[in-house]
Design a protein around this motif. Structure first.
Motif, PDB file in Angstrom:
ATOM      1  N   ILE B  87       8.282   5.676 -10.037  1.00 18.45           N
ATOM      2  CA  ILE B  87       9.347   6.500  -9.465  1.00 18.45           C
ATOM      3  C   ILE B  87      10.222   7.016 -10.616  1.00 18.45           C
ATOM      4  O   ILE B  87      10.147   6.497 -11.722  1.00 18.45           O
ATOM      5  N   PHE B  88      11.020   8.040 -10.356  1.00 16.93           N
ATOM      6  CA  PHE B  88      11.911   8.556 -11.393  1.00 16.93           C
ATOM      7  C   PHE B  88      13.198   7.727 -11.358  1.00 16.93           C
ATOM      8  O   PHE B  88      14.016   7.886 -10.445  1.00 16.93           O
ATOM      9  N   PRO B  89      13.387   6.833 -12.337  1.00 13.89           N
ATOM     10  CA  PRO B  89      14.469   5.852 -12.213  1.00 13.89           C
ATOM     11  C   PRO B  89      15.865   6.454 -12.208  1.00 13.89           C
ATOM     12  O   PRO B  89      16.765   5.932 -11.562  1.00 13.89           O
ATOM     13  N   GLU B 139      11.334  -1.818  -2.528  1.00 15.83           N
ATOM     14  CA  GLU B 139      11.940  -0.533  -2.153  1.00 15.83           C
ATOM     15  C   GLU B 139      11.381   0.601  -2.992  1.00 15.83           C
ATOM     16  O   GLU B 139      11.138   1.705  -2.496  1.00 15.83           O
ATOM     17  N   GLN B 140      11.159   0.301  -4.278  1.00 15.34           N
ATOM     18  CA  GLN B 140      10.578   1.323  -5.152  1.00 15.34           C
ATOM     19  C   GLN B 140       9.168   1.692  -4.703  1.00 15.34           C
ATOM     20  O   GLN B 140       8.770   2.848  -4.759  1.00 15.34           O
ATOM     21  N   GLN B 141       8.413   0.689  -4.230  1.00 19.17           N
ATOM     22  CA  GLN B 141       7.072   0.975  -3.751  1.00 19.17           C
ATOM     23  C   GLN B 141       7.131   1.852  -2.494  1.00 19.17           C
ATOM     24  O   GLN B 141       6.355   2.786  -2.337  1.00 19.17           O
ATOM     25  N   MET B 142       8.079   1.551  -1.607  1.00 19.17           N
ATOM     26  CA  MET B 142       8.251   2.375  -0.407  1.00 19.17           C
ATOM     27  C   MET B 142       8.582   3.809  -0.814  1.00 19.17           C
ATOM     28  O   MET B 142       8.057   4.772  -0.258  1.00 19.17           O
ATOM     29  N   ASP B 159      -2.569   3.408  -5.602  1.00 21.71           N
ATOM     30  CA  ASP B 159      -3.073   2.548  -6.675  1.00 21.71           C
ATOM     31  C   ASP B 159      -2.297   1.230  -6.699  1.00 21.71           C
ATOM     32  O   ASP B 159      -1.165   1.176  -7.172  1.00 21.71           O
ATOM     33  N   GLU B 160      -2.918   0.191  -6.183  1.00 19.92           N
ATOM     34  CA  GLU B 160      -2.337  -1.155  -6.134  1.00 19.92           C
ATOM     35  C   GLU B 160      -0.902  -1.223  -5.651  1.00 19.92           C
ATOM     36  O   GLU B 160       0.001  -1.601  -6.395  1.00 19.92           O
ATOM     37  N   PRO B 161      -0.695  -0.873  -4.380  1.00 18.92           N
ATOM     38  CA  PRO B 161       0.672  -0.926  -3.849  1.00 18.92           C
ATOM     39  C   PRO B 161       1.236  -2.345  -3.781  1.00 18.92           C
ATOM     40  O   PRO B 161       2.443  -2.504  -3.648  1.00 18.92           O
ATOM     41  N   SER B 162       0.388  -3.360  -3.926  1.00 12.95           N
ATOM     42  CA  SER B 162       0.903  -4.736  -3.818  1.00 12.95           C
ATOM     43  C   SER B 162       1.381  -5.287  -5.155  1.00 12.95           C
ATOM     44  O   SER B 162       1.963  -6.359  -5.211  1.00 12.95           O
ATOM     45  N   LEU B 163       1.149  -4.536  -6.226  1.00 12.55           N
ATOM     46  CA  LEU B 163       1.389  -5.048  -7.582  1.00 12.55           C
ATOM     47  C   LEU B 163       2.827  -5.554  -7.770  1.00 12.55           C
ATOM     48  O   LEU B 163       3.790  -4.821  -7.601  1.00 12.55           O
ATOM     49  N   ILE B 173       4.518  -3.590   3.472  1.00  8.16           N
ATOM     50  CA  ILE B 173       3.973  -2.354   2.908  1.00  8.16           C
ATOM     51  C   ILE B 173       2.619  -2.045   3.543  1.00  8.16           C
ATOM     52  O   ILE B 173       2.333  -0.904   3.911  1.00  8.16           O
ATOM     53  N   PHE B 174       1.781  -3.077   3.701  1.00  9.47           N
ATOM     54  CA  PHE B 174       0.459  -2.830   4.266  1.00  9.47           C
ATOM     55  C   PHE B 174       0.519  -2.425   5.734  1.00  9.47           C
ATOM     56  O   PHE B 174      -0.316  -1.654   6.202  1.00  9.47           O
ATOM     57  N   LYS B 175       1.519  -2.941   6.447  1.00 14.72           N
ATOM     58  CA  LYS B 175       1.727  -2.493   7.828  1.00 14.72           C
ATOM     59  C   LYS B 175       2.013  -0.993   7.839  1.00 14.72           C
ATOM     60  O   LYS B 175       1.496  -0.239   8.660  1.00 14.72           O
ATOM     61  N   LYS B 176       2.861  -0.583   6.891  1.00 15.35           N
ATOM     62  CA  LYS B 176       3.223   0.845   6.811  1.00 15.35           C
ATOM     63  C   LYS B 176       2.000   1.696   6.456  1.00 15.35           C
ATOM     64  O   LYS B 176       1.829   2.796   6.978  1.00 15.35           O
TER      65      LYS B 176
END
Lengths: 295, 236
Positions: B87-89, B139-142, B159-163, B173-176
């Motif tokens: 994300i753009f911090p 939150e950043q992953q969302m 690409d590896e959303p669980s990382l 996240i996986f529910k979403k």
């Protein structure tokens, strides 16, 4: 020192400081967008001043018209410079030090081109804001002091609105922070970097125009100005918008006070002593360019 | 919708992917499994145009995309949510989302899309004026997924959303992800955690040192525990 002198000195320092601040802002913009320290920023300022001289003094165009023409010419030059000179080096993955030397080469090139085109003698032109000081509460202040402050304030606000309020502005900041992610969003990174150069040379042109009533134009004036602008950017926090402004103003005011109260012979030495002290005590600058401050 | 044929990619002279074949049918969730360094991220980067293949072809809705630039590929409807969120911090949550819609930016539509993203991820709405870099990893992953959805992609690549996330957040996240798929977006998912991936996906490919070594419907492939353990390590 009387209060009148104090106010006088503050105004004088502020004026010079704003010029450093604009140049520092240009340096910070390019640093953020491309990680490049642009050593030719000071000479871009010089050439901006000379282009203004040509249109305003030699061709006798009205001040605002000459002002705009100069900015447009310099902006286009910056864009082309980035497209034709810097971006190819980025794309070929040149070692950053080599690109850095590229900016030094450009600086030397510009300086000598100015020398060839306009000659070695110092040049001035009629102060467009009038050369009669205004007496306010017993303090004599030049009208261009006020104009410079107004122009820089408007410019900084406009730049902030552009960077924060428009999609292109947001994209420019995005590229500065995460270039790969930005390209995944469909942002053309090379174009944004060129746009940053355009903005940065535009800023250099404006500082070159505003400096004319304060000091005469000479082909090599950019050298020392650039170093002070670097000092301003470093003191404020490299890459920080607010930092460039504050750093520039600090240097401008410190310089004037030292020259008046101590000696003007060593004022440049003093400024670099301040810079070194800052680098030792707070190497990140006043506004350490953290994520919240990066332009 | 997405068909990869004999794709070979290399960094410099070292081949990373060797003649891989892969297909993502419309409406499905397809998982690409593999250990570290198997070439999973390289596959996604090549699809999104960040890397150019040495040979082979990638077609999206029967159109070759392997020589297009990233912005052209986004415009066609492929969105890549990169590894490590990216994300753009220094931009606010809202500005990050706006960037997601950059290729086709119409202010009024963008405002509507942002509202839709806030419906999927209410957390982001609470934080819309906050700088993205100051948020938690989850939150950043969302945000990264929300940003990826802003271009209204037909294919969303994750690409590896669980990382680096806590198990309870991963579950969320996986529910979403499942929800997004049910709303009609096709998904190509990269995971190291096989169980997690099996829980949501329809079809799986197993990548090992640049080659596809196994593929099949998830319910079949998940039974082959020996082989999975051999390629992915004991933890799965």
């Amino acid at each position: 020192m009387s209060l009148a002198t104090l106010i006088q000195l503050i105004f004088q320092g502020l004026n010079m400081g704003l010029i450093y601040a604009l140049a520092a802002l240009g340096i910070s913009l390019i640093w953020n967008a491309s990680g490049l320290f642009n050593f030719s920023q000071g000479d871009l300022l010089t050439i901006g001043g000379y282009i203004m001289l040509t249109f305003f003094s030699f061709l006798s165009l009205p001040y605002p018209v000459a002002f705009l023409i100069t900015i447009v010419i310099m902006g286009i030059a910056g864009y082309l410079l980035s497209k034709g000179y810097f971006y190819p080096m980025f794309q070929q993955n040149f070692n950053p030090q080599i690109i850095l030397i590229g900016t030094v080469a450009l600086s030397v090139f510009i300086r000598n081109s100015v020398l060839l085109t306009w000659g070695p003698n110092a040049k001035t032109y009629t102060n467009p804001f009038g050369s009669k000081p205004l007496a306010l509460f017993g303090v004599n202040l030049m009208p261009h002091y006020f104009w410079n402050i107004v122009i820089v304030a408007v410019l900084v606000l406009a730049l902030q609105m552009f960077l924060k309020g428009t999609v292109i502005g947001i994209a420019m900041r995005a590229v500065a922070q995460k270039p790969v992610a930005a390209s995944l969003m469909g942002v053309k990174v090379g174009q944004m970097i060129s746009l940053t150069f355009l903005l940065s040379t535009g800023l250099a042109a404006i500082s070159g125009i505003l400096i004319a009533p304060i000091i005469p134009l000479t082909p090599e004036m950019g050298g020392l100005l650039a170093i002070k602008a670097f000092a301003a950017a470093l003191i404020g926090g490299l890459g920080s918008f607010g930092g460039a402004l504050v750093g520039g103003i600090i240097i401008g005011i410190a310089e004037v006070f030292f020259a008046t109260l101590v000696t003007s012979t060593y004022k440049d030495v003093f400024i670099f002593a301040v810079l070194i002290a800052f680098l030792m005590i707070r190497p990140g600058g006043i506004f350490r360019a953290d994520i919240s401050e990066k332009v | 919708m997405l068909i990869i044929k004999d794709l070979t990619v290399s960094y410099g002279t070292a081949p990373v992917l060797h003649k891989i074949n892969l297909e993502v049918p419309e409406g499905k969730i397809v998982t690409l499994l593999g250990a570290n360094g198997a070439g999973k991220s390289t596959t996604l980067k090549t699809i999104s145009g960040l890397l150019k293949p040495l040979s082979g072809q990638i077609t999206f809705y029967n159109k070759r995309i392997d020589s297009l630039s990233p912005d052209q590929i986004v415009k066609l409807g492929v969105s890549h949510v990169p590894e490590g969120r990216q994300i753009f911090p220094g931009l606010t949550v809202e500005e990050n989302l706006k960037m997601g819609a950059y290729v086709n930016y119409k202010p009024r539509e963008v405002a509507k899309k942002i509202d839709m993203i806030y419906e999927v991820f209410p957390r982001l709405k609470e934080r819309k004026k906050q700088l993205a870099g100051t948020m938690s990893g989850g939150e950043q992953q969302m945000l990264s997924i929300g940003r990826g959805l802003m271009s209204e992609p037909k294919l969303l690549m994750l690409d590896e959303p669980s990382l680096g996330l806590a198990p309870i957040i991963i579950e969320d996240i996986f529910k979403k992800i499942k929800e997004i798929n049910e709303l009609g977006t096709t998904i190509l998912l990269i995971e190291q955690n096989a169980n997690l991936a099996f829980a949501v996906s329809d079809y799986a490919y197993l990548l090992a040192v640049g080659k596809i070594v196994m593929e099949g419907e998830t319910r079949v492939i998940r039974e082959n525990k020996m082989l999975l353990a051999a390629y992915l390590g004991g933890s799965n």
